[in-house]
Design an enzyme around this catalytic site. Structure first.
Site, mmCIF file in Angstrom:
data_model
loop_
_atom_site.group_PDB
_atom_site.id
_atom_site.type_symbol
_atom_site.label_atom_id
_atom_site.label_comp_id
_atom_site.label_asym_id
_atom_site.label_seq_id
_atom_site.Cartn_x
_atom_site.Cartn_y
_atom_site.Cartn_z
ATOM 1 N N GLU A 39 35.461 43.434 31.641
ATOM 2 C CA GLU A 39 35.267 43.296 33.180
ATOM 3 C C GLU A 39 34.612 44.466 33.633
ATOM 4 O O GLU A 39 34.819 45.701 33.419
ATOM 5 C CB GLU A 39 36.499 42.811 33.737
ATOM 6 N N LYS A 109 35.259 35.647 39.548
ATOM 7 C CA LYS A 109 36.815 35.898 39.442
ATOM 8 C C LYS A 109 37.759 35.145 40.356
ATOM 9 O O LYS A 109 37.510 35.468 41.726
ATOM 10 C CB LYS A 109 37.145 37.346 39.244
ATOM 11 N N CYS A 144 40.355 38.481 33.356
ATOM 12 C CA CYS A 144 41.574 39.567 33.343
ATOM 13 C C CYS A 144 42.547 38.790 34.097
ATOM 14 O O CYS A 144 43.218 37.909 33.770
ATOM 15 C CB CYS A 144 41.037 40.806 34.207
ATOM 16 N N VAL A 171 45.666 46.713 32.597
ATOM 17 C CA VAL A 171 46.312 48.110 32.851
ATOM 18 C C VAL A 171 47.805 48.024 32.299
ATOM 19 O O VAL A 171 48.827 48.787 32.414
ATOM 20 C CB VAL A 171 46.344 48.599 34.115
#
Length: 269
Positions: A39, A109, A144, A171
């Site tokens: 991404e 997205k 993501c 993350v």
């Protein structure tokens, strides 16, 4: 059979030319049919506001797009790469799909994460499938945080995806649970190209925001098991050979078909 390559690296924030050079170096000599990049791989991730993201963004006539078109032609591969897409005064967290021969498609997205909500417009492309022009393979794309919504992967499966490709800047450490489930519950391959490294930005109030990305780029089999996975920090290309046709029979025993056994009239939402 088909070869897919997952590219894990550490983009430098605000240095698109250097990032493209890094990508070219990692892929030098790689023979593959699909190249999957993270991404926002051209710009880095940690934008602070919409104006900053818009300044870093580009339209489909941009230099990064030209690079990915050339990459697709040189490798005779489908290239899937995250970038900040400018459309008028809006900017989207998007994935470019570049096909050998020059055709381009863009997925925007759907489910924005964290501060993305103040930087990007909500994606409006919807979910769709891209047929590989040189292989019998149907590819769906999500980005993501889309993984947290089972409806995203199920929509792509219902459209006919053999592989779900997921450019990511993850993350957390929980995504592996969900990504594996998306593969298992849909009987599809799920390919995740995640970045590594840390980005630290100074906020408007003088505080700092530091995000460390968890790497671990992985290809999940349609059984939900990882076929191969990178570690958290290495800058690395994983290339694997798979058979997309194995995903099309949705039976998992003599009686149960994952899709035909669905009973949507009883489902909410």
């Amino acid at each position: 059979m088909l070869k897919i390559s997952l590219v894990q690296f550490t983009p430098e924030f605000g240095a698109p030319a250097k990032n493209l050079q890094h990508i070219a170096g990692l892929l030098n000599g790689v023979e593959t049919d699909i190249i999957l990049l993270p991404e926002l791989c051209t710009t880095g991730y940690s934008f602070l506001n919409q104006a900053e993201a818009l300044t870093a963004s580009e339209g489909l006539d941009g230099e990064s797009i030209a690079f990915f078109k050339q990459l697709a032609n040189e490798h005779k591969a489908m290239v899937i790469a995250g970038f900040a897409e400018r459309d008028g005064e809006k900017v989207y967290n998007s994935a470019l799909i570049a096909l050998p021969g020059g055709e381009l498609k863009v997925y925007r997205k759907t489910h924005l994460f964290f501060r993305e909500k103040v930087c990007f417009s909500e994606g409006n492309s919807g979910f769709f499938i891209v047929d590989h022009p040189l292989k019998d393979c149907k590819v769906g794309i999500m980005i993501c945080n889309d993984w947290r919504y089972p409806e995203a992967a199920r929509s792509l499966t219902l459209l006919g995806a053999d592989i779900i490709a997921c450019p990511s800047n993850l993350v957390s450490n929980v995504w592996g649970i969900g990504m594996a489930a998306r593969a298992l519950e849909n009987k599809v391959y799920v390919a995740v190209a995640n970045r590594c490294g840390t980005e630290t930005r100074q906020m408007d109030d003088g505080s700092t925001q530091s995000l460390t990305f968890t790497g671990g780029s992985v290809l999940y089999n349609f059984t939900g098991e990882p076929i191969e996975q990178a570690d958290k920090t290495e800058q690395h290309v994983i290339t694997l050979e798979i058979d997309p046709l194995l995903t099309r029979d949705k039976f998992f025993n003599a009686y149960n078909d994952l899709l035909n056994d669905r009973r949507p009239k009883f489902y909410l939402g």
